[in-house]
Design a protein around this motif. Structure first.
Motif, PDB file in Angstrom:
ATOM      1  N   THR A 166       0.839  -1.191   0.000  1.00  0.00           N
ATOM      2  CA  THR A 166       0.000   0.000   0.000  1.00  0.00           C
ATOM      3  C   THR A 166       0.877   1.245   0.000  1.00  0.00           C
ATOM      4  N   ASP A 167       0.360   2.297  -0.577  1.00  0.00           N
ATOM      5  CA  ASP A 167       1.024   3.589  -0.490  1.00  0.00           C
ATOM      6  C   ASP A 167       0.089   4.617   0.157  1.00  0.00           C
ATOM      7  N   GLU A 168      -0.964   4.105   0.793  1.00  0.00           N
ATOM      8  CA  GLU A 168      -1.908   4.977   1.484  1.00  0.00           C
ATOM      9  C   GLU A 168      -1.235   5.608   2.700  1.00  0.00           C
ATOM     10  N   ASP A 169      -1.592   6.844   2.998  1.00  0.00           N
ATOM     11  CA  ASP A 169      -1.057   7.503   4.190  1.00  0.00           C
ATOM     12  C   ASP A 169      -1.517   6.787   5.459  1.00  0.00           C
ATOM     13  N   TYR A 170      -2.743   6.303   5.435  1.00  0.00           N
ATOM     14  CA  TYR A 170      -3.280   5.583   6.592  1.00  0.00           C
ATOM     15  C   TYR A 170      -3.929   4.302   6.052  1.00  0.00           C
ATOM     16  N   PRO A 171      -3.111   3.258   5.856  1.00  0.00           N
ATOM     17  CA  PRO A 171      -3.636   2.035   5.256  1.00  0.00           C
ATOM     18  C   PRO A 171      -4.519   1.253   6.230  1.00  0.00           C
ATOM     19  N   PRO A 172      -5.310   0.330   5.701  1.00  0.00           N
ATOM     20  CA  PRO A 172      -6.076  -0.542   6.590  1.00  0.00           C
ATOM     21  C   PRO A 172      -5.128  -1.472   7.347  1.00  0.00           C
ATOM     22  N   MET A 173      -5.620  -2.056   8.406  1.00  0.00           N
ATOM     23  CA  MET A 173      -4.866  -3.047   9.153  1.00  0.00           C
ATOM     24  C   MET A 173      -4.678  -4.271   8.251  1.00  0.00           C
ATOM     25  N   LEU A 174      -3.539  -4.942   8.343  1.00  0.00           N
ATOM     26  CA  LEU A 174      -3.269  -6.121   7.522  1.00  0.00           C
ATOM     27  C   LEU A 174      -3.217  -7.364   8.400  1.00  0.00           C
ATOM     28  N   VAL A 175      -4.101  -8.330   8.115  1.00  0.00           N
ATOM     29  CA  VAL A 175      -4.153  -9.594   8.843  1.00  0.00           C
ATOM     30  C   VAL A 175      -3.998 -10.724   7.828  1.00  0.00           C
ATOM     31  N   VAL A 176      -2.982 -11.561   8.046  1.00  0.00           N
ATOM     32  CA  VAL A 176      -2.708 -12.680   7.147  1.00  0.00           C
ATOM     33  C   VAL A 176      -3.009 -13.983   7.880  1.00  0.00           C
ATOM     34  N   ARG A 177      -3.883 -14.771   7.302  1.00  0.00           N
ATOM     35  CA  ARG A 177      -4.225 -16.078   7.859  1.00  0.00           C
ATOM     36  C   ARG A 177      -3.192 -17.091   7.373  1.00  0.00           C
ATOM     37  N   THR A 178      -2.493 -17.741   8.325  1.00  0.00           N
ATOM     38  CA  THR A 178      -1.506 -18.754   7.953  1.00  0.00           C
ATOM     39  C   THR A 178      -1.896 -20.150   8.424  1.00  0.00           C
ATOM     40  N   ASP A 179      -3.044 -20.261   9.066  1.00  0.00           N
ATOM     41  CA  ASP A 179      -3.544 -21.570   9.493  1.00  0.00           C
ATOM     42  C   ASP A 179      -4.938 -21.760   8.893  1.00  0.00           C
ATOM     43  N   HIS A 180      -5.082 -22.807   8.110  1.00  0.00           N
ATOM     44  CA  HIS A 180      -6.342 -23.034   7.392  1.00  0.00           C
ATOM     45  C   HIS A 180      -7.003 -24.354   7.777  1.00  0.00           C
ATOM     46  N   ARG A 181      -6.706 -24.844   8.967  1.00  0.00           N
ATOM     47  CA  ARG A 181      -7.263 -26.127   9.392  1.00  0.00           C
ATOM     48  C   ARG A 181      -8.664 -26.034   9.963  1.00  0.00           C
ATOM     49  N   ASP A 182      -9.062 -24.859  10.467  1.00  0.00           N
ATOM     50  CA  ASP A 182     -10.321 -24.763  11.209  1.00  0.00           C
ATOM     51  C   ASP A 182     -11.026 -23.442  10.887  1.00  0.00           C
ATOM     52  N   ASP A 183     -12.036 -23.514  10.029  1.00  0.00           N
ATOM     53  CA  ASP A 183     -12.757 -22.302   9.640  1.00  0.00           C
ATOM     54  C   ASP A 183     -13.527 -21.673  10.804  1.00  0.00           C
ATOM     55  N   ALA A 184     -14.006 -22.493  11.740  1.00  0.00           N
ATOM     56  CA  ALA A 184     -14.719 -21.949  12.898  1.00  0.00           C
ATOM     57  C   ALA A 184     -13.758 -21.148  13.779  1.00  0.00           C
ATOM     58  N   ALA A 185     -12.542 -21.621  13.949  1.00  0.00           N
ATOM     59  CA  ALA A 185     -11.538 -20.890  14.728  1.00  0.00           C
ATOM     60  C   ALA A 185     -11.181 -19.578  14.032  1.00  0.00           C
ATOM     61  N   TRP A 186     -11.063 -19.619  12.709  1.00  0.00           N
ATOM     62  CA  TRP A 186     -10.798 -18.402  11.938  1.00  0.00           C
ATOM     63  C   TRP A 186     -11.933 -17.409  12.132  1.00  0.00           C
ATOM     64  N   GLN A 187     -13.164 -17.868  12.161  1.00  0.00           N
ATOM     65  CA  GLN A 187     -14.305 -16.975  12.380  1.00  0.00           C
ATOM     66  C   GLN A 187     -14.252 -16.368  13.776  1.00  0.00           C
ATOM     67  N   ARG A 188     -13.780 -17.124  14.785  1.00  0.00           N
ATOM     68  CA  ARG A 188     -13.628 -16.565  16.135  1.00  0.00           C
ATOM     69  C   ARG A 188     -12.597 -15.431  16.133  1.00  0.00           C
ATOM     70  N   VAL A 189     -11.506 -15.598  15.380  1.00  0.00           N
ATOM     71  CA  VAL A 189     -10.506 -14.531  15.260  1.00  0.00           C
ATOM     72  C   VAL A 189     -11.137 -13.305  14.606  1.00  0.00           C
ATOM     73  N   ARG A 190     -11.857 -13.518  13.526  1.00  0.00           N
ATOM     74  CA  ARG A 190     -12.503 -12.393  12.822  1.00  0.00           C
ATOM     75  C   ARG A 190     -13.533 -11.702  13.718  1.00  0.00           C
ATOM     76  N   ASN A 191     -14.284 -12.482  14.495  1.00  0.00           N
ATOM     77  CA  ASN A 191     -15.255 -11.892  15.420  1.00  0.00           C
ATOM     78  C   ASN A 191     -14.561 -11.034  16.478  1.00  0.00           C
TER      79      ASN A 191
END
Length: 152
Positions: A4-29
């Motif tokens: 990004t070259d934005e002055d105030y970019p969005p937060m960047l979150v990279v998912r590196t574990d793809h074993r459990d979609d429900a756990a990923w949803q808990r992180v997103r929540n």
């Protein structure tokens, strides 16, 4: 990996574990909880940073070094370039397995001496991103922020 070259970019979150979609949803929540920085403000002081998610199985099990290398890779193979973010948050295996969601905070500054550390996925990433984006605080200021040391 995005840049990004934005002055105030969005937060960047990279998912590196793809074993459990429900756990990923808990992180997103958890990331959906706003940061209340001043309850006297007209919006009750709540702030929720815009988030850019990288949710691609190609990054499964990627290490912080691999993510940083991808974020800062130059097109000509020379010196690393700035990616536009001060910090990247990884949703890794530990993020998904604990009793409550966490993220691994990783500085993108090649001069940073503080190693990546774990933070609560609720509220703290918003506050950390905001303060780093406006250069109000440094990455190492957050190492013991929240209850980071208790959840490592």
């Amino acid at each position: 990996m995005p840049r990004t070259d934005e002055d105030y970019p969005p937060m960047l979150v990279v998912r590196t574990d793809h074993r459990d979609d429900a756990a990923w949803q808990r992180v997103r929540n958890a990331l959906d909880e706003p940061w209340v920085f001043d309850a006297r403000d007209e919006d009750n002081g709540s702030l929720k940073e815009e988030i850019r998610f990288v949710d691609d199985p190609a990054w499964a099990d990627a290490s912080p070094d691999e993510i940083l290398a991808a974020l800062t890779a130059s097109e000509d193979g020379e010196e690393p370039v700035e990616c536009g973010w001060a910090v990247v948050f990884l949703a890794d295996r530990t993020s998904m397995e604990g009793p409550r969601p966490t993220l691994l905070a990783v500085s993108t500054d090649p001069e940073e001496e503080t190693p990546p550390f774990r933070i609560s996925a609720s509220v703290t990433p918003h506050e950390m991103h905001c303060n780093l984006a406006i250069a109000n605080m440094d990455f190492d200021d957050f190492e013991d922020w929240d209850d980071a040391s208790a959840i490592q």
